[in-house]
Motif scaffolding. Structure first.
Motif, PDB file in Angstrom:
ATOM      1  N   TRP A  86       1.336  -7.185  -5.421  1.00 32.85           N
ATOM      2  CA  TRP A  86       0.651  -6.102  -6.137  1.00 32.85           C
ATOM      3  C   TRP A  86       0.343  -4.949  -5.178  1.00 32.85           C
ATOM      4  CZ3 TRP A  86      -4.050  -3.841  -5.220  1.00 32.85           C
ATOM      5  CH2 TRP A  86      -4.521  -2.958  -6.201  1.00 32.85           C
ATOM      6  N   ALA A  87      -0.160  -5.295  -4.002  1.00 36.45           N
ATOM      7  CA  ALA A  87      -0.537  -4.265  -3.027  1.00 36.45           C
ATOM      8  C   ALA A  87       0.679  -3.488  -2.549  1.00 36.45           C
ATOM      9  CB  ALA A  87      -1.274  -4.900  -1.852  1.00 36.45           C
ATOM     10  N   ARG A  88       1.804  -4.171  -2.313  1.00 38.04           N
ATOM     11  CA  ARG A  88       3.018  -3.461  -1.873  1.00 38.04           C
ATOM     12  C   ARG A  88       3.481  -2.474  -2.940  1.00 38.04           C
ATOM     13  NH1 ARG A  88       4.303  -8.679   0.188  1.00 38.04           N
ATOM     14  NH2 ARG A  88       5.528  -9.175  -1.689  1.00 38.04           N
ATOM     15  N   GLU A  89       3.467  -2.925  -4.209  1.00 39.51           N
ATOM     16  CA  GLU A  89       3.873  -2.043  -5.303  1.00 39.51           C
ATOM     17  C   GLU A  89       2.945  -0.837  -5.408  1.00 39.51           C
ATOM     18  OE1 GLU A  89       4.308  -2.138 -10.203  1.00 39.51           O
ATOM     19  OE2 GLU A  89       3.497  -3.867  -9.137  1.00 39.51           O
ATOM     20  N   MET A  90       1.631  -1.082  -5.343  1.00 36.61           N
ATOM     21  CA  MET A  90       0.672   0.013  -5.473  1.00 36.61           C
ATOM     22  C   MET A  90       0.752   0.949  -4.272  1.00 36.61           C
ATOM     23  SD  MET A  90      -1.447   1.332  -7.555  1.00 36.61           S
ATOM     24  CE  MET A  90      -1.598  -0.026  -8.727  1.00 36.61           C
ATOM     25  N   ALA A  91       0.923   0.408  -3.083  1.00 37.03           N
ATOM     26  CA  ALA A  91       1.016   1.248  -1.888  1.00 37.03           C
ATOM     27  C   ALA A  91       2.223   2.175  -1.957  1.00 37.03           C
ATOM     28  CB  ALA A  91       1.096   0.372  -0.642  1.00 37.03           C
ATOM     29  N   ALA A  92       3.361   1.643  -2.380  1.00 41.48           N
ATOM     30  CA  ALA A  92       4.557   2.480  -2.491  1.00 41.48           C
ATOM     31  C   ALA A  92       4.342   3.594  -3.502  1.00 41.48           C
ATOM     32  CB  ALA A  92       5.757   1.622  -2.887  1.00 41.48           C
ATOM     33  N   LEU A  93       3.657   3.274  -4.592  1.00 41.42           N
ATOM     34  CA  LEU A  93       3.402   4.274  -5.623  1.00 41.42           C
ATOM     35  C   LEU A  93       2.441   5.350  -5.119  1.00 41.42           C
ATOM     36  CD1 LEU A  93       3.816   5.194  -8.526  1.00 41.42           C
ATOM     37  CD2 LEU A  93       2.025   3.594  -9.224  1.00 41.42           C
ATOM     38  N   ILE A  94       1.392   4.950  -4.419  1.00 36.86           N
ATOM     39  CA  ILE A  94       0.425   5.927  -3.909  1.00 36.86           C
ATOM     40  C   ILE A  94       1.076   6.837  -2.872  1.00 36.86           C
ATOM     41  CG2 ILE A  94      -1.721   6.191  -2.602  1.00 36.86           C
ATOM     42  CD1 ILE A  94      -2.687   3.584  -3.950  1.00 36.86           C
ATOM     43  N   VAL A  95       1.910   6.265  -2.001  1.00 39.24           N
ATOM     44  CA  VAL A  95       2.612   7.082  -1.013  1.00 39.24           C
ATOM     45  C   VAL A  95       3.505   8.110  -1.708  1.00 39.24           C
ATOM     46  CG1 VAL A  95       4.384   7.040   0.786  1.00 39.24           C
ATOM     47  CG2 VAL A  95       2.519   5.369   0.819  1.00 39.24           C
ATOM     48  N   SER A 135      -6.890  -8.684  -3.445  1.00 44.71           N
ATOM     49  CA  SER A 135      -6.114  -7.483  -3.740  1.00 44.71           C
ATOM     50  C   SER A 135      -6.567  -6.315  -2.874  1.00 44.71           C
ATOM     51  CB  SER A 135      -6.255  -7.121  -5.225  1.00 44.71           C
ATOM     52  OG  SER A 135      -5.723  -8.124  -6.047  1.00 44.71           O
ATOM     53  N   ALA A 136      -7.882  -6.182  -2.722  1.00 42.84           N
ATOM     54  CA  ALA A 136      -8.405  -5.105  -1.892  1.00 42.84           C
ATOM     55  C   ALA A 136      -7.987  -5.286  -0.433  1.00 42.84           C
ATOM     56  CB  ALA A 136      -9.922  -5.045  -2.014  1.00 42.84           C
ATOM     57  N   LEU A 137      -8.091  -6.513   0.064  1.00 45.62           N
ATOM     58  CA  LEU A 137      -7.701  -6.769   1.447  1.00 45.62           C
ATOM     59  C   LEU A 137      -6.214  -6.489   1.658  1.00 45.62           C
ATOM     60  CD1 LEU A 137      -9.720 -10.068   2.029  1.00 45.62           C
ATOM     61  CD2 LEU A 137     -10.176  -7.837   3.082  1.00 45.62           C
ATOM     62  N   ALA A 138      -5.395  -6.876   0.677  1.00 47.80           N
ATOM     63  CA  ALA A 138      -3.952  -6.653   0.796  1.00 47.80           C
ATOM     64  C   ALA A 138      -3.617  -5.172   0.779  1.00 47.80           C
ATOM     65  CB  ALA A 138      -3.229  -7.384  -0.332  1.00 47.80           C
ATOM     66  N   LEU A 139      -4.327  -4.387  -0.049  1.00 49.35           N
ATOM     67  CA  LEU A 139      -4.063  -2.950  -0.079  1.00 49.35           C
ATOM     68  C   LEU A 139      -4.533  -2.283   1.210  1.00 49.35           C
ATOM     69  CD1 LEU A 139      -2.887  -0.668  -1.782  1.00 49.35           C
ATOM     70  CD2 LEU A 139      -5.168  -0.306  -2.760  1.00 49.35           C
ATOM     71  N   ALA A 140      -5.652  -2.737   1.734  1.00 46.45           N
ATOM     72  CA  ALA A 140      -6.125  -2.189   3.009  1.00 46.45           C
ATOM     73  C   ALA A 140      -5.115  -2.480   4.116  1.00 46.45           C
ATOM     74  CB  ALA A 140      -7.483  -2.785   3.362  1.00 46.45           C
ATOM     75  N   ALA A 141      -4.478  -3.648   4.060  1.00 43.04           N
ATOM     76  CA  ALA A 141      -3.477  -4.007   5.067  1.00 43.04           C
ATOM     77  C   ALA A 141      -2.241  -3.116   4.989  1.00 43.04           C
ATOM     78  CB  ALA A 141      -3.079  -5.475   4.904  1.00 43.04           C
ATOM     79  N   GLU A 142      -2.066  -2.426   3.839  1.00 40.40           N
ATOM     80  CA  GLU A 142      -0.953  -1.494   3.689  1.00 40.40           C
ATOM     81  C   GLU A 142      -1.269  -0.133   4.304  1.00 40.40           C
ATOM     82  OE1 GLU A 142       2.089  -2.006   2.371  1.00 40.40           O
ATOM     83  OE2 GLU A 142       1.668  -4.136   2.048  1.00 40.40           O
TER      84      GLU A 142
END
Length: 419
Positions: free
Chosen positions: A133-142, A160-167
């Motif tokens: 989920w985090a990889r998908e959201m990170a790519a979209l935000i970028v 989920s929050a920790l995974a997004l922060a790791a991105e």
């Protein structure tokens, strides 16, 4: 005129985006409502330097977009659906099979199926689901905003929050921009609130008519539910109706207790009603058939006095601290059981700001300024710590440029106000 999907936000099944809430009332421009709300969210994002918001609270999704779907389910099962808001676009990630419900809303640029990162959906593979989920959201935000921008999040798994922060994204709490956005209402939003209040008042009138010795609290409360749903409201957020000794202390929700002759019945509506707007007023009734006792009338008189004193001091430009200092003095006998707030903001639910009693301000209070466009609920609960019954009253009002305007209209009880 654009067509409108009633699944998104309706109180009557007409195809237009301009709708009259009641006979003789001004029509509501729901397109203007939605555009104003999304504009408020983006204004706060810019002010606070937030590049993207990920909304998962169904009330905040509805505020930002107008999209409504299984509100209570979505609140319990976050993130079953969520929404990405940036300055450029809004992308709604809708619950599987529900993507069609929000089509046609001008506030939403794209609808995708949600990538649900929850244990019930992923089981022991939850950590990998969260990273995916985090990889998908990170790519979209970028792609939408760029790398490393501050991202606001709410009500999602810690994983989920920790995974997004790791991105590579600094995370902030989305509560502040959303609450600050929601606290100032447009004129069209106020019409939505008034439509919700009129529907709820009709429900409370039906409930009042159903009061008689022998009916249970649960059966009586169901009268309000039926009336709200019939008028296309959403749900009652609480079950705050009690009778007799169960009115003191407050916050005892409905049970199977039958009403008894000549006792009090108190309620707080807490209705998420028409267009998703909160209808929040409180009333206390007398079962009869005899005249209310002197003690019951005194409790009611004091609660009525507290509400009206505090409504009278509310004005634009008044600070939260000044309000607390000028608010009604709660007699010592009733102080222990006082309502936890003196007043609070209200919109699509209860919201910012909280206005505290003078005695509670040093520990719980915070300062701010009452502003035009705020809608506030002024509260009172009067019940002695050693008393049998209590009285709950509350009114909902709008802060204007010059003062206030009362929004709730349900009458008070003459029998309980008479000397």
């Amino acid at each position: 005129m654009a067509l409108f999907d009633w699944h998104a936000e309706r109180s009557a099944y007409t195809p237009l985006d301009i709708e009259a809430p009641a006979t003789g009332a001004s029509p509501i421009d729901l397109v203007a409502v939605r555009r104003y709300r999304l504009g408020r969210v983006r204004e706060q994002m810019r002010r606070l330097g937030i590049g993207a918001l990920i909304l998962s609270d169904p009330v905040n999704i509805r505020y930002a977009t107008g999209a409504r779907n299984m509100q209570v389910f979505s609140a319990r099962n976050a993130p079953a659906r969520y929404c990405l808001v940036t300055e450029r676009r809004v992308i709604l990630f809708e619950f599987t099979g529900c993507e069609h419900l929000a089509r046609g809303l001008e506030t939403i640029d794209e609808i995708r199926p949600a990538h649900t990162a929850s244990f019930v959906a992923a089981g022991p593979l939850i950590a990998e689901r969260e990273r995916s989920w985090a990889r998908e959201m990170a790519a979209l935000i970028v792609a939408e905003v760029g790398p490393g921008v501050p991202v606001g999040m709410e009500r999602m798994n810690a994983g989920s929050a920790l995974a997004l922060a790791a991105e590579g994204f600094p995370l902030v709490d989305a509560q502040q921009p959303l609450e600050l956005a929601r606290c100032i209402k447009s004129a069209e939003e106020v019409k939505c609130a008034e439509a919700s209040l009129r529907a709820t008042e009709a429900g409370v009138a039906a409930l009042r008519e159903a009061i008689h010795p022998g009916i249970t609290e649960n059966a009586l409360w169901s009268v309000l539910h039926q009336a709200i749903i019939e008028r296309d409201g959403d749900y009652c957020e609480t079950r705050l109706l009690s009778s007799g000794e169960r009115t003191n202390p407050w916050f005892q929700e409905t049970g199977n207790k039958p009403l008894e002759a000549n006792e009090l019945v108190a309620l707080d509506t807490d209705v998420v009603g028409c267009h998703g707007y909160y209808s929040d007023f409180s009333r206390t009734f007398h079962v009869g058939p005899a005249r209310p006792s002197a003690e019951q009338r005194e409790l009611y008189r004091l609660a009525h006095e507290q509400v009206h004193h505090n409504m009278a001091i509310i004005a634009p430009g008044l600070s939260f601290r000044e309000y607390a200092e000028r608010a009604w003095d709660i007699p010592p006998r009733f102080h222990a059981n006082r309502y936890y707030l003196s007043a609070h903001g209200v919109g699509m639910t209860g919201e910012y700001p909280y206005l505290y009693h003078r005695a509670d301000f040093p520990d719980a209070g915070y300062d701010g300024v009452i502003q035009p466009g705020m809608t506030l609920c002024v509260e009172s609960y009067i019940g002695a710590e050693d008393g049998r019954e209590g009285v709950k009253l509350e009114e909902q009002l709008l802060v204007t440029e010059t003062g206030t305007r009362l929004l709730s209209r349900f009458p008070f009880e003459e029998a309980l106000m008479s000397p």
